[in-house]
Design an enzyme around this catalytic site. Structure first.
Site, PDB file in Angstrom:
ATOM      1  N   GLU A  97       0.828  -1.206   0.000  1.00  0.00           N
ATOM      2  CA  GLU A  97       0.000   0.000   0.000  1.00  0.00           C
ATOM      3  C   GLU A  97       0.861   1.255   0.000  1.00  0.00           C
ATOM      4  OE1 GLU A  97      -3.097   0.141  -0.467  1.00  0.00           O
ATOM      5  OE2 GLU A  97      -3.709  -1.945  -0.132  1.00  0.00           O
ATOM      6  N   ARG A 107     -19.444  -0.459   6.024  1.00  0.00           N
ATOM      7  CA  ARG A 107     -20.780  -1.037   6.087  1.00  0.00           C
ATOM      8  C   ARG A 107     -20.781  -2.336   6.883  1.00  0.00           C
ATOM      9  NH1 ARG A 107     -22.718  -0.437  -0.264  1.00  0.00           N
ATOM     10  NH2 ARG A 107     -22.619   1.855  -0.371  1.00  0.00           N
ATOM     11  N   CYS A 160      -7.784  -2.085   8.225  1.00  0.00           N
ATOM     12  CA  CYS A 160      -6.438  -2.085   7.633  1.00  0.00           C
ATOM     13  C   CYS A 160      -5.922  -0.655   7.450  1.00  0.00           C
ATOM     14  CB  CYS A 160      -6.446  -2.814   6.290  1.00  0.00           C
ATOM     15  SG  CYS A 160      -6.744  -4.597   6.408  1.00  0.00           S
ATOM     16  N   HIS A 184      -1.272  -5.617   1.677  1.00  0.00           N
ATOM     17  CA  HIS A 184      -2.481  -6.435   1.585  1.00  0.00           C
ATOM     18  C   HIS A 184      -2.188  -7.727   0.827  1.00  0.00           C
ATOM     19  CE1 HIS A 184      -5.633  -3.226   2.601  1.00  0.00           C
ATOM     20  NE2 HIS A 184      -5.978  -4.301   3.286  1.00  0.00           N
TER      21      HIS A 184
END
Length: 220
Positions: A97, A107, A160, A184
């Site tokens: 990342e 959600r 994360c 990831h």
């Protein structure tokens, strides 16, 4: 410029003792899964890769708490490098990342039932932090070895990203000279049995990819 000088000083410390200490973490299962390839891969890593000594830790999928455990462990161990590893189901490869943003929203509740929506991670912090890891070199090293990998420019807005942002905020404000960031990994094959349309990797290949990423640290 100041941060670069401090990181250079940190590298001098590595050179003096010829050993680099790495704290590497992986998450517990979440979202109804019975395993998380992040920690499954992390715990299979050797305790030493070249001149890098690894300390492995499993962390919870909980906003705030996961990062607190990483930072507490970091303060106790005083590592030179911190890499946090998480699952990004649906991605076709391993993705270092590049950036974490100052936002938590989801959600899907975390493992403690928290469901933040459009909240800042650190109200006093900047909008984003860039990874301090050699993410492009990591990507290039993995692809050269034939593993599916690409550089990601979004760590999402779930736990994360929360961990990555809080880690980099702590490094910037309290521990300059430490190198940190996030990687990831995709689902492993065991998680998608009977679902050939969902991308996944063999756990053994995820482990190989993380080893290659750690090897890139030796030239820092």
């Amino acid at each position: 410029m100041e941060r670069s000088l401090l990181q250079a000083e940190g590298r001098k410390k590595h050179d003096k003792r010829n050993t680099m200490k790495l704290l590497i973490t992986g998450f517990q299962p979440f979202g109804g899964e019975n395993m998380n390839p992040a920690y499954e891969a992390v715990k299979r890593l050797p305790d030493r890769i070249g001149s890098v000594e690894l300390v492995k830790k499993e962390i919870p999928v909980v906003f705030g708490e996961a990062a607190r455990q990483v930072i507490d462990c970091m303060e106790e161990l005083q590592p030179d490098v911190v890499i946090c590893v998480g699952q990004a189901g649906g991605r076709p490869g391993i993705t270092p990342e590049k950036v974490a943003i100052n936002l938590q929203t989801t959600r899907m509740p975390d493992n403690a039932g928290n469901s933040p929506v459009d909240l800042p991670i650190c109200p006093e912090g900047p909008d984003a932090y860039f990874s301090l890891l050699p993410v492009r070199r990591m990507e290039e090293t993995m692809t050269a070895a034939g593993l599916p990998a690409y550089l990601s420019y979004t760590a999402g807005t779930y736990v994360c990203n929360d961990v990555m942002y809080r880690l980099l905020h702590h490094i910037t404000t309290r521990r300059p000279g430490v190198i940190g960031g996030f990687i990831h990994v995709p689902f492993c094959k065991e998680q998608v049995e009977g679902k050939p349309e969902i991308p996944a990797m063999e756990l053994e290949d995820i482990v190989k990819g993380l080893i290659l990423c750690v090897e890139t640290l030796e030239v820092l």
